[in-house]
Design an enzyme around this catalytic site. Structure first.
Site, PDB file in Angstrom:
ATOM      1  N   TYR A  61       1.560 -60.886  24.092  1.00 54.18           N
ATOM      2  CA  TYR A  61       2.089 -60.758  23.354  1.00 54.18           C
ATOM      3  C   TYR A  61       2.874 -62.631  22.981  1.00 54.18           C
ATOM      4  O   TYR A  61       4.042 -62.563  23.397  1.00 54.18           O
ATOM      5  CB  TYR A  61       3.288 -60.421  22.798  1.00 54.18           C
ATOM      6  CG  TYR A  61       2.887 -58.459  22.659  1.00 54.18           C
ATOM      7  CD1 TYR A  61       1.301 -58.209  22.515  1.00 54.18           C
ATOM      8  CD2 TYR A  61       3.750 -57.416  22.072  1.00 54.18           C
ATOM      9  CE1 TYR A  61       0.696 -57.423  22.777  1.00 54.18           C
ATOM     10  CE2 TYR A  61       2.988 -56.364  22.104  1.00 54.18           C
ATOM     11  CZ  TYR A  61       1.883 -55.800  22.047  1.00 54.18           C
ATOM     12  OH  TYR A  61       1.611 -54.661  22.406  1.00 54.18           O
ATOM     13  N   PRO A 207       1.037 -46.594  14.236  1.00 53.47           N
ATOM     14  CA  PRO A 207       1.539 -45.869  13.861  1.00 53.47           C
ATOM     15  C   PRO A 207       1.409 -45.695  12.399  1.00 53.47           C
ATOM     16  O   PRO A 207       1.571 -44.102  11.878  1.00 53.47           O
ATOM     17  CB  PRO A 207       2.696 -45.103  14.467  1.00 53.47           C
ATOM     18  CG  PRO A 207       3.459 -46.470  14.481  1.00 53.47           C
ATOM     19  CD  PRO A 207       2.343 -47.392  14.791  1.00 53.47           C
ATOM     20  N   LEU A 208       1.725 -46.403  11.395  1.00 49.55           N
ATOM     21  CA  LEU A 208       1.906 -46.195  10.152  1.00 49.55           C
ATOM     22  C   LEU A 208       0.361 -45.943   9.186  1.00 49.55           C
ATOM     23  O   LEU A 208       0.463 -46.623   8.087  1.00 49.55           O
ATOM     24  CB  LEU A 208       2.446 -47.281   9.802  1.00 49.55           C
ATOM     25  CG  LEU A 208       4.287 -47.764  10.184  1.00 49.55           C
ATOM     26  CD1 LEU A 208       4.694 -48.914   9.984  1.00 49.55           C
ATOM     27  CD2 LEU A 208       4.479 -46.247  10.088  1.00 49.55           C
ATOM     28  N   GLY A 211      -4.554 -44.544   6.065  1.00 49.28           N
ATOM     29  CA  GLY A 211      -6.014 -44.560   5.615  1.00 49.28           C
ATOM     30  C   GLY A 211      -5.724 -44.113   3.994  1.00 49.28           C
ATOM     31  O   GLY A 211      -5.388 -44.404   3.200  1.00 49.28           O
TER      32      GLY A 211
END
Length: 282
Positions: A61, A207-208, A211
């Site tokens: 990162y 995790p959010l 869909g």
């Protein structure tokens, strides 16, 4: 049915299961510094202030920048914190992510992470990707050697199958698995079930993502309205209910969103809520 997260233990430290992913402490596409460095530092400090004690980052990162800024924000770290990082994913350019698991590279990256994080031991060192060009036993052997030297406390994996987990465990103890998993993507369902049986932490990234379940008028929105929670909190609360080994690591560049995410641990979901989200997402 409260989503009170409880704790999980890694490297002899128990911590609340709601973690923080530090990917956003680097720039767009995880390349270069973030647009607002003071804000990135403030978000990390607020996470610890809210009681978060599991923080996940990676050498890729930035590359390197997220680790450096994490240390700037939080060092010296709380004694009960777990600072996890990853290696084995090289960044030739902003748009490239390439597995690189040669033992000498993994050792080099561990040494650099130790320096950037300002620690003598990496609490949790995760193989970011298995390099198909290098025998797995050599990759795991490098991590196990670092562990024997006291430079790594515990070893984890990322984006792996059940078969790969078991192959890796023949070379070293594996305490965590980090795979993509959320309401919209259940491809790692068998991996999560395996981790639960074996007592291995399952760390779902992204995790959010909800869909189709997150559409207007869909189950996430309806349950959010019923409970007074945000849609993001419903996604996280469901993950906490999914298994006691799940340790979500939502990342954000916003203090407000961070506070919302951490508060998901206090969201009450009924068994009917959990069942509906589970079944409609299959």
């Amino acid at each position: 049915m409260s989503a009170t997260p409880g704790t999980f233990t890694i490297a002899d430290r128990a911590f609340p299961r709601m973690g923080f992913g530090a990917m956003h402490m680097s720039g767009d596409r995880c390349w270069g510094p973030p647009a607002d460095v003071p804000n990135a530092l403030a978000v990390a400090r607020r996470a610890v202030g809210l009681g978060v004690r599991f923080i996940d980052t990676a050498d890729s990162y930035g590359p390197g920048i997220a680790e450096e800024l994490l240390a700037e924000a939080l060092h010296p770290y709380p004694e009960d914190a777990i600072i996890a990082t990853k290696a084995g994913q090289s960044r030739p350019s902003a748009g490239e992510w390439k597995p690189l698991g040669r033992p000498e590279y993994l050792r080099q990256q561990a040494e650099l992470s130790l320096r950037r994080l300002r620690v003598e031991r990496i609490d949790l060192f995760q193989l970011h990707r298995i390099d198909p060009q290098v025998p797995l036993e050599e990759q795991m052997g490098a991590l196990a050697q670092l562990q024997r030297e006291g430079k790594v406390g515990a070893i984890g994996l990322s984006e792996v199958s059940v078969e790969q987990i078991e192959a890796a465990r023949r070379e070293a103890e594996v305490v965590s698995v980090q795979n993509r998993y959320n309401l919209a993507d259940r491809a790692s369902e068998k991996v999560l079930d395996h981790c639960e049986r074996e007592g291995i932490a399952f760390i779902p990234y992204e995790p959010l993502d909800s869909g189709d379940l997150g559409r207007a008028g869909g189950p996430v929105a309806e349950i959010a309205e019923e409970t007074g929670a945000s849609s993001a909190q419903i996604c996280l609360a469901w993950l906490l209910h999914r298994s006691p080994v799940v340790v979500p690591i939502p990342g954000t560049s916003s203090v407000r969103h961070l506070e919302d995410n951490v508060a998901a641990a206090r969201v009450d979901l009924t068994p009917a809520h959990v069942a509906r989200l589970t079944e409609e997402g299959r």
